[in-house]
Enzyme design. Structure first.
Site, short mmCIF file in Angstrom:
data_model
loop_
_atom_site.label_atom_id
_atom_site.label_comp_id
_atom_site.label_asym_id
_atom_site.label_seq_id
_atom_site.Cartn_x
_atom_site.Cartn_y
_atom_site.Cartn_z
N HIS A 1 -3.09 6.04 0.43
CA HIS A 1 -3.61 4.48 0.89
C HIS A 1 -5.18 4.63 0.63
O HIS A 1 -6.13 5.48 0.64
CB HIS A 1 -3.61 4.45 2.34
N MET B 1 4.38 -1.15 -2.90
CA MET B 1 3.95 -2.37 -1.93
C MET B 1 5.04 -3.22 -0.88
O MET B 1 4.98 -4.14 -0.52
CB MET B 1 3.31 -3.47 -2.84
N GLY C 1 0.69 2.38 -11.71
CA GLY C 1 1.53 3.84 -11.82
C GLY C 1 0.26 4.91 -12.05
O GLY C 1 0.47 5.97 -12.51
N THR C 2 -1.06 4.52 -11.81
CA THR C 2 -1.84 5.60 -12.24
C THR C 2 -1.89 6.68 -11.21
O THR C 2 -2.17 7.87 -11.77
CB THR C 2 -3.29 5.08 -12.13
N ASN C 3 -1.52 6.60 -10.10
CA ASN C 3 -1.28 7.52 -9.31
C ASN C 3 0.24 8.40 -9.52
O ASN C 3 0.25 9.77 -9.77
CB ASN C 3 -1.08 7.06 -7.54
N ASN D 1 2.48 9.06 1.63
CA ASN D 1 2.04 7.67 0.96
C ASN D 1 0.48 7.98 0.86
O ASN D 1 -0.28 8.45 1.34
CB ASN D 1 2.07 6.80 2.18
N ILE E 1 7.50 -2.21 2.82
CA ILE E 1 7.62 -1.35 4.13
C ILE E 1 8.86 -0.52 3.86
O ILE E 1 9.97 -1.53 3.77
CB ILE E 1 7.31 -1.86 5.39
N LEU E 2 9.20 0.59 4.38
CA LEU E 2 10.21 1.27 4.44
C LEU E 2 10.98 1.02 5.45
O LEU E 2 10.48 1.04 6.63
CB LEU E 2 10.05 2.87 4.23
C1 GAR Z 1 -3.75 2.44 -5.14
O1 GAR Z 1 -4.94 2.14 -4.82
C2 GAR Z 1 -2.77 2.65 -3.94
O2 GAR Z 1 -3.57 3.35 -2.96
C3 GAR Z 1 -2.66 1.21 -3.35
O3 GAR Z 1 -2.22 0.47 -4.46
C4 GAR Z 1 -2.91 0.99 -5.83
C5 GAR Z 1 -1.91 1.39 -6.81
O4 GAR Z 1 -2.50 1.89 -7.79
N1 GAR Z 1 -1.64 1.49 -2.30
C6 GAR Z 1 -1.58 0.55 -1.25
O5 GAR Z 1 -2.47 -0.20 -1.28
C7 GAR Z 1 -0.57 0.68 -0.41
N2 GAR Z 1 -0.66 0.36 1.02
P1 GAR Z 1 -1.64 2.65 -9.03
O6 GAR Z 1 -0.14 1.79 -9.24
O7 GAR Z 1 -2.34 2.74 -10.10
O8 GAR Z 1 -1.20 4.05 -8.35
#
Ligand code: GAR
Length: 198
Positions: free
Chosen positions: A110, A91, A12-14, A108, A93-94
């Protein structure tokens, strides 16, 4: 106020980037109303707790049936009166029902320059491994609207990240992640501005 719910599966850093953007006042006109995690162990849940954002776990373990899982996600989003759904390291697909219900209101993040290194099988570290195996000089990050395809909807914002000599998937992932945090905040601001114009 734009009411945002965030779907997560991991660290969850995003999610944190959105929390920080709102708390610092850099993102204005939005609030986080729900965190939905597909994974009961996700550190994202701790982040939500620390910032008093209501969270719920909806995953394969408590909703093994796909249809029931989608229904549960839909009711959580509706209960929180969600205006915008952000997939931030989600992770799964909806299902089309969910995409239809929130058409044009799901975005989203990516970790590549879409249309490169995206689609089925390209998620998390697999993306960065593929980038390095291909020997390309540039990777990056993309925020896009979600449609029925995998990583196919209209792009909101994209930024390049150089691939460096001797990069490991982890080192590249870490640099891309920093860019993700920045462009995800920008994307949220763009969406807020676009809703205001209507
Ligand atoms: C991020 O790099 C995000 O772009 C990727 O998972 C990571 C989650 O990091 N998402 C995908 O690959 C989806 N296709 P986070 O949990 O620290 O935000």
């Amino acid at each position: 106020m734009l009411r945002i719910s965030v779907l997560v599966s991991g660290g969850g850093t995003n999610l944190q980037a959105i929390i920080d953007g709102i708390e610092s006042g850099s993102i204005q006109g939005a609030e986080l109303v729900r965190v939905i995690s597909s994974n009961p162990e996700a550190y994202s849940l701790e982040r939500a707790r620390k910032h008093q954002i209501p969270s719920v776990v909806i995953g394969k373990m408590n909703y093994p049936d796909r249809r029931e899982r989608t229904k549960a996600i839909l009711s959580a989003l509706e209960e929180a009166q969600t205006d915008l759904v952000i997939l931030a390291g989600y992770m799964s697909i909806l299902e089309p029902d969910l995409i239809e219900a929130y058409r044009g209101r799901i975005i989203n993040i990516h970790p590549s320059l879409i249309p490169q290194f995206c689609g089925t099988g390209f998620y998390g570290k697999h993306v960065h491994e593929a980038v390095l195996s291909a020997g390309v000089l540039e990777s990056g990050a993309t925020v896009h609207y979600v449609d029925e395809g995998v990583d196919t909807g209209p792009i909101i914002i994209q930024e390049k990240v150089s691939v460096l000599e001797g990069d490991s998937p982890e080192a590249l992932a870490a640099r891309v992640l920093e860019t993700e945090h920045k462009i995800l905040q920008e994307a949220v601001k763009i969406v807020i501005a676009s809703k205001r114009q209507r």
